[in-house]
Design a protein around this motif. Structure first.
Motif, mmCIF file in Angstrom:
data_model
loop_
_atom_site.group_PDB
_atom_site.id
_atom_site.type_symbol
_atom_site.label_atom_id
_atom_site.label_comp_id
_atom_site.label_asym_id
_atom_site.label_seq_id
_atom_site.Cartn_x
_atom_site.Cartn_y
_atom_site.Cartn_z
ATOM 1 N N UNK A 130 10.956 31.272 89.739
ATOM 2 C CA UNK A 130 9.753 31.362 90.663
ATOM 3 C C UNK A 130 10.012 30.118 91.564
ATOM 4 N N UNK A 131 10.543 28.922 91.278
ATOM 5 C CA UNK A 131 10.660 27.978 92.186
ATOM 6 C C UNK A 131 11.738 28.618 93.321
ATOM 7 N N UNK A 132 12.702 29.319 92.913
ATOM 8 C CA UNK A 132 13.735 29.803 93.924
ATOM 9 C C UNK A 132 13.067 30.913 94.778
ATOM 10 N N UNK A 133 12.001 31.654 94.265
ATOM 11 C CA UNK A 133 11.403 32.700 95.112
ATOM 12 C C UNK A 133 10.465 31.941 96.206
ATOM 13 N N UNK A 134 9.716 30.883 95.447
ATOM 14 C CA UNK A 134 8.874 30.289 96.317
ATOM 15 C C UNK A 134 9.612 29.613 97.701
ATOM 16 N N UNK A 135 10.842 29.014 97.387
ATOM 17 C CA UNK A 135 11.677 28.181 98.348
ATOM 18 C C UNK A 135 12.031 29.330 99.545
ATOM 19 N N UNK A 136 12.485 30.513 98.881
ATOM 20 C CA UNK A 136 13.064 31.392 99.928
ATOM 21 C C UNK A 136 11.731 31.820 100.718
ATOM 22 N N UNK A 137 10.440 32.050 100.194
ATOM 23 C CA UNK A 137 9.494 32.819 101.048
ATOM 24 C C UNK A 137 8.922 31.633 101.982
ATOM 25 N N UNK A 138 9.059 30.337 101.650
ATOM 26 C CA UNK A 138 8.550 29.446 102.751
ATOM 27 C C UNK A 138 9.537 29.070 103.674
ATOM 28 N N UNK A 139 11.020 29.076 103.419
ATOM 29 C CA UNK A 139 11.830 29.049 104.471
ATOM 30 C C UNK A 139 11.988 30.297 105.415
ATOM 31 N N UNK A 140 11.605 31.408 104.933
ATOM 32 C CA UNK A 140 11.553 32.662 105.620
ATOM 33 C C UNK A 140 10.389 32.656 106.565
ATOM 34 N N UNK A 141 9.155 32.090 105.888
ATOM 35 C CA UNK A 141 8.035 31.809 106.718
ATOM 36 C C UNK A 141 8.033 31.091 107.847
ATOM 37 N N UNK A 142 8.920 30.057 107.909
ATOM 38 C CA UNK A 142 9.106 28.929 108.977
ATOM 39 C C UNK A 142 10.304 29.313 109.649
ATOM 40 N N UNK A 143 11.015 30.194 109.534
ATOM 41 C CA UNK A 143 12.256 30.287 109.922
ATOM 42 C C UNK A 143 13.493 29.274 109.723
ATOM 43 N N UNK A 144 13.313 28.889 108.599
ATOM 44 C CA UNK A 144 14.044 27.554 108.284
ATOM 45 C C UNK A 144 14.124 26.484 109.068
ATOM 46 N N UNK A 145 12.745 26.162 109.351
ATOM 47 C CA UNK A 145 12.774 24.957 110.233
ATOM 48 C C UNK A 145 11.579 24.096 109.663
ATOM 49 N N UNK A 146 11.878 22.721 109.573
ATOM 50 C CA UNK A 146 10.764 21.701 109.447
ATOM 51 C C UNK A 146 9.461 22.196 110.231
ATOM 52 N N UNK A 147 8.364 22.394 109.647
ATOM 53 C CA UNK A 147 7.246 22.439 110.619
ATOM 54 C C UNK A 147 6.721 21.465 111.534
ATOM 55 N N UNK A 148 6.953 20.138 111.073
ATOM 56 C CA UNK A 148 6.728 18.921 111.682
ATOM 57 C C UNK A 148 7.715 18.486 112.726
ATOM 58 N N UNK A 149 9.035 18.407 112.317
ATOM 59 C CA UNK A 149 10.082 18.098 113.265
ATOM 60 C C UNK A 149 10.952 19.037 113.920
ATOM 61 N N UNK A 150 10.660 20.240 113.560
ATOM 62 C CA UNK A 150 11.731 21.236 113.878
ATOM 63 C C UNK A 150 13.287 21.079 113.483
ATOM 64 N N UNK A 151 13.733 20.278 112.313
ATOM 65 C CA UNK A 151 14.901 20.229 111.819
ATOM 66 C C UNK A 151 15.257 21.473 111.104
ATOM 67 N N UNK A 152 16.566 21.923 111.331
ATOM 68 C CA UNK A 152 17.059 23.293 110.935
ATOM 69 C C UNK A 152 18.019 23.185 110.122
ATOM 70 N N UNK A 153 18.435 22.161 109.349
ATOM 71 C CA UNK A 153 19.274 22.219 108.204
ATOM 72 C C UNK A 153 18.868 22.464 106.946
ATOM 73 N N UNK A 154 19.233 23.494 106.569
ATOM 74 C CA UNK A 154 18.553 24.210 105.210
ATOM 75 C C UNK A 154 18.972 23.184 103.948
ATOM 76 N N UNK A 155 19.945 22.134 103.956
ATOM 77 C CA UNK A 155 20.011 21.429 102.767
ATOM 78 C C UNK A 155 19.047 20.131 102.847
ATOM 79 N N UNK A 156 18.509 20.256 104.006
ATOM 80 C CA UNK A 156 17.413 18.988 103.929
ATOM 81 C C UNK A 156 15.975 19.395 104.026
#
Length: 253
Positions: A130-156
């Motif tokens: 479930x943690x894996x699903x949640x992470x995948x869903x959140x990164x998909x929703x925000x196009x794998x970018x931090x919603x505050x800074x725009x950082x797009x390095x998935x590992x971070x």
């Protein structure tokens, strides 16, 4: 030739892909769509069209006048409602079915080796999946970018819970209970030094304001005060969850 109807299992797995594939990548060349299509004996076009049917039910896309495919089946709405009423249960079931149908084992499950068979192992597997699903869903929703800074390095990047994991079991895997944040801002959000208002603006705790002379605080935190976050492509954060964080987690003094 009559069309073959979609089974409940196929719809659940298709909705899993709708949640975990960025909206702009829902097309017939997507490898995940091709994999599922082959596994269930359908064309990539049919699978991508089904995902587009789910899009018509997404309030975020409706507000952006993106309606998805028209005249979707009633069964699509039933699956949407089923997930909405039991994200914890359906997230796990959809991942289980995806493994069953495609034969691809979730990495989060494959990593679990230290637990013997039994309830403890089952509980750990369910949590990891479930943690894996949640992470995948959140990164998909925000196009794998931090919603505050725009950082797009998935590992971070982190899928941050708005209402903490330990507080609301029902919404642990609800994508509307998440934000995509980089590691620093995730930590600040988690400990209440930063929040996001119902207007989707960043608000910083006065405790950070006291560090205004700190160059690092200025560069990485204070510059984002009252800045609007980047809106997700789908699954916008629930206003009630944001209010909870504002009132119960955020350090307002």
């Amino acid at each position: 030739m009559s069309r073959r109807g979609w089974t409940r299992e196929e719809l659940i797995v298709a909705f899993n892909l709708y949640c975990t594939i960025p909206f702009g990548r829902i097309h017939i060349r997507n490898s995940q769509i091709i994999e599922l299509a082959k596994a269930i004996g359908r064309t990539p076009s049919a699978v991508s069209w089904k995902l587009a049917n789910f899009a018509r039910l997404d309030p975020v896309l409706q507000r952006r006048n993106i309606s998805g495919a028209k005249h979707g089946a009633r069964a699509d709405l039933e699956i949407w409602d089923e997930f909405s009423n039991d994200w914890e249960g359906l997230a796990f079931e959809s991942e289980r079915l995806l493994t069953k149908i495609t034969g691809r084992v979730s990495q989060s499950v494959g990593e679990i080796r230290e637990f013997p068979e039994g309830r403890t192992r089952e509980a750990v597997i369910r949590t990891r999946v479930n943690q894996s699903f949640f992470r995948a869903a959140i990164l998909a929703a925000y196009n794998a970018r931090c919603c505050v800074t725009g950082l797009s390095i998935p590992e971070l990047l982190t899928a941050s819970h708005i209402v903490p994991w330990s507080v609301d079991v029902k919404n642990r895997t609800n994508p509307r209970n998440g934000l995509c944040l980089n590691a620093l801002h995730d930590r600040a959000f988690d400990c209440g030094l930063l929040t996001v208002t119902p207007e989707l603006k960043v608000r910083l705790s006065p405790r950070i304001e006291k560090k205004r002379s700190d160059e690092f605080s200025q560069m990485f935190l204070l510059r984002y005060e009252n800045v609007s976050i980047s809106a997700p492509r789908h699954f916008a954060p629930d206003i009630d969850f944001l209010r909870y964080h504002n009132e119960k987690v955020f350090l307002a003094s």
